[in-house]
Write an enzyme that holds these catalytic residues in place. Sequence first.
Site, PDB file in Angstrom:
ATOM      1  N   GLU A 272       0.838  -1.214   0.000  1.00 27.90           N
ATOM      2  CA  GLU A 272       0.000   0.000   0.000  1.00 27.90           C
ATOM      3  C   GLU A 272       0.868   1.258   0.000  1.00 27.90           C
ATOM      4  O   GLU A 272       0.822   2.053   0.945  1.00 27.90           O
ATOM      5  CB  GLU A 272      -0.902   0.005   1.240  1.00 27.90           C
ATOM      6  N   PRO A 273       1.653   1.457  -1.036  1.00 31.01           N
ATOM      7  CA  PRO A 273       2.536   2.622  -1.033  1.00 31.01           C
ATOM      8  C   PRO A 273       1.769   3.917  -1.271  1.00 31.01           C
ATOM      9  O   PRO A 273       0.818   3.958  -2.059  1.00 31.01           O
ATOM     10  CB  PRO A 273       3.479   2.348  -2.207  1.00 31.01           C
ATOM     11  N   GLY A 274       2.169   4.958  -0.587  1.00 38.29           N
ATOM     12  CA  GLY A 274       1.587   6.279  -0.818  1.00 38.29           C
ATOM     13  C   GLY A 274       2.700   7.274  -1.078  1.00 38.29           C
ATOM     14  O   GLY A 274       3.025   7.633  -2.196  1.00 38.29           O
ATOM     15  N   ARG A 275       3.368   7.674   0.021  1.00 40.64           N
ATOM     16  CA  ARG A 275       4.379   8.725  -0.039  1.00 40.64           C
ATOM     17  C   ARG A 275       5.479   8.463  -1.074  1.00 40.64           C
ATOM     18  O   ARG A 275       5.872   9.373  -1.789  1.00 40.64           O
ATOM     19  CB  ARG A 275       5.030   8.850   1.346  1.00 40.64           C
ATOM     20  N   ARG A 312       2.652  19.678   7.315  1.00 39.77           N
ATOM     21  CA  ARG A 312       3.655  18.750   7.857  1.00 39.77           C
ATOM     22  C   ARG A 312       4.707  19.422   8.750  1.00 39.77           C
ATOM     23  O   ARG A 312       5.000  18.915   9.833  1.00 39.77           O
ATOM     24  CB  ARG A 312       4.334  17.957   6.733  1.00 39.77           C
ATOM     25  N   TYR A 316       4.513  17.939  12.464  1.00 40.46           N
ATOM     26  CA  TYR A 316       5.527  16.937  12.840  1.00 40.46           C
ATOM     27  C   TYR A 316       6.925  17.533  12.942  1.00 40.46           C
ATOM     28  O   TYR A 316       7.895  16.785  13.070  1.00 40.46           O
ATOM     29  CB  TYR A 316       5.615  15.824  11.786  1.00 40.46           C
ATOM     30  N   CYS A 342      -1.513  33.022  12.206  1.00 39.85           N
ATOM     31  CA  CYS A 342      -1.157  33.482  13.546  1.00 39.85           C
ATOM     32  C   CYS A 342      -0.910  32.304  14.485  1.00 39.85           C
ATOM     33  O   CYS A 342      -1.687  32.026  15.396  1.00 39.85           O
ATOM     34  CB  CYS A 342      -2.271  34.369  14.093  1.00 39.85           C
ATOM     35  N   TYR A 371       0.695  13.898   1.328  1.00 40.24           N
ATOM     36  CA  TYR A 371       0.286  14.491   2.607  1.00 40.24           C
ATOM     37  C   TYR A 371       0.457  16.012   2.589  1.00 40.24           C
ATOM     38  O   TYR A 371       0.786  16.627   3.605  1.00 40.24           O
ATOM     39  CB  TYR A 371       1.050  13.835   3.771  1.00 40.24           C
TER      40      TYR A 371
HETATM   41  N1  LLP Z   1      -1.650   1.854   4.498  1.00 41.23           N
HETATM   42  C1  LLP Z   1      -2.143   2.272   5.670  1.00 41.23           C
HETATM   43  C2  LLP Z   1      -3.031   1.392   6.418  1.00 41.23           C
HETATM   44  C3  LLP Z   1      -1.790   3.539   6.171  1.00 41.23           C
HETATM   45  O1  LLP Z   1      -2.275   3.928   7.339  1.00 41.23           O
HETATM   46  C4  LLP Z   1      -0.916   4.359   5.426  1.00 41.23           C
HETATM   47  C5  LLP Z   1      -0.513   5.675   5.931  1.00 41.23           C
HETATM   48  C6  LLP Z   1      -0.439   3.887   4.193  1.00 41.23           C
HETATM   49  C7  LLP Z   1      -0.816   2.623   3.757  1.00 41.23           C
HETATM   50  C8  LLP Z   1       0.475   4.676   3.321  1.00 41.23           C
HETATM   51  O2  LLP Z   1       1.686   4.894   3.934  1.00 41.23           O
HETATM   52  P1  LLP Z   1       2.901   5.569   3.121  1.00 41.23           P
HETATM   53  O3  LLP Z   1       3.364   4.577   2.085  1.00 41.23           O
HETATM   54  O4  LLP Z   1       2.392   6.808   2.501  1.00 41.23           O
HETATM   55  O5  LLP Z   1       3.901   5.814   4.180  1.00 41.23           O
HETATM   56  N2  LLP Z   1       0.329  12.551   7.398  1.00 41.23           N
HETATM   57  C9  LLP Z   1       1.570  11.853   7.664  1.00 41.23           C
HETATM   58  C10 LLP Z   1       1.546  10.439   7.154  1.00 41.23           C
HETATM   59  C11 LLP Z   1       0.468   9.575   7.724  1.00 41.23           C
HETATM   60  C12 LLP Z   1       0.441   8.200   7.135  1.00 41.23           C
HETATM   61  C13 LLP Z   1      -0.674   7.388   7.667  1.00 41.23           C
HETATM   62  N3  LLP Z   1      -0.839   6.092   7.092  1.00 41.23           N
HETATM   63  C14 LLP Z   1       2.718  12.667   7.085  1.00 41.23           C
HETATM   64  O6  LLP Z   1       2.484  13.729   6.545  1.00 41.23           O
HETATM   65  O7  LLP Z   1       3.859  12.253   7.213  1.00 41.23           O
END
Ligand code: LLP
Length: 412
Positions: A272-275, A312, A316, A342, A371
């Site tokens: 499940e890649p996102g970032r 972000r 964080y 502000c 994100y």
């Molecule tokens: N699968 C699940 C169940 C997740 O909770 C997440 C991210 C992903 C996949 C995707 O993860 P990635 O490959 O993108 O790392 N807002 C935060 C990041 C929160 C991620 C939450 N879960 C930030 O800006 O760093």
Amino acid sequence: MTFDYRQDILACDLVPLPDIAAVVGTPTYVYGASAIRSRFGALDAAVATVPHALHYALKANATSAVVRLLRGLGAAADANSVGEIEVALRAGYAPADIVFTGVGKTPAELERAVALDLKAINAESAGELERLEAIATRLGRRTRVALRVNPDIDARSHPHISTGLKRNKFGVPYEQALELCRGMRGRPALRLVGVHVHIGSQITTLEPLARAARAAVAFAEELAREGIELEHLDLGGGLGIAYDGGVEPSADEYASAIIAATRGTRLPLILEPGRWVVGPSGVLLASVVDVKVHPDGRRFVVLDAGMTELLRPALYGAFHRIVAVRRDGRTEVACDVVGPVCESSDAFGVDRSLPDPRPGDLVAILDAGAYGAVMASNYNRRPMPPEVLVDGSAWRVVRRRQTVDDQLACEA
Ligand code: LLP
């Protein structure tokens, strides 16, 4: 490189960023389609030797054009709310391409997910399984469930985005998970199809990801010994990127680690890649609105973008590189790059070095494709920023800037 200087002007592919700013204004997000294609392609190719599906995590960037682009590349989807499920469906994903995760799925969300017959609902607790069972029974369905196991592994990422430790709210502890899976044999409305682990995000050392994968395999083996056969192992997302411009884990290194860790299983893998896919593919383009020099020499460069567009850093303490869009030989000066909101946390970078910024200059905040836009807010009644998708020498607005009328349309 998707974002690179061409004749001293930062461009996305072949499009100089000032061209976009001149038409769309700032702040605005700019994404490069070529980067998304090549990063997704690299990941897909890296795991090609094992049966797999890449379920793009919509939460990283759920803008329809991006979600459609990934669909076109062969991605499946990971959704974390009914909103993301509906966006995925409208982008052309079939229910059988969607997994649904989330620690607090509401009854309405569960009902929609069961009715759609998604590839898997990644269940988070014994209580959620009960609610799912009741809904599936009422709808006369046998619903496809994967159990999210909490493997108690430290992702060694920022504590806000670490999810795999016992003290975190996510998933079911290993021992309890075994019991629940055994129990599902006697619950015809629930069909156990997988096990799910996701230990966090922005993980830049591969060892925790490999450990989590091994834990998932061990769990599946334990179930197999008891005659419970699964359809897939869902190893979640989490692969990090190099926000400092240094070396990031490559698709091949990640894939080797995962493939080695799962050698003991023939089950297809879900990732499940996102970032990693979309993060480096986007920037937040902003203008300098003011430069304040205090008597002690501290220089504040105030942008028209703030924590409302990119949360972000404020949330964080996250680091994003900030660069001038034009390189015209000015001397570098030390400055704090801040937003207009502000809140003292509304700062993109302290003690940065930029070529003597002046009001009207354009800057780009890098690695903002994940994100970024999705976490924008209307705080201070600021509009959601527009988003632009560049493809080679072509570009188009894929989300227009929100207006005050758009905001007020939801109000009495
Ligand atoms: N699968 C699940 C169940 C997740 O909770 C997440 C991210 C992903 C996949 C995707 O993860 P990635 O490959 O993108 O790392 N807002 C935060 C990041 C929160 C991620 C939450 N879960 C930030 O800006 O760093």
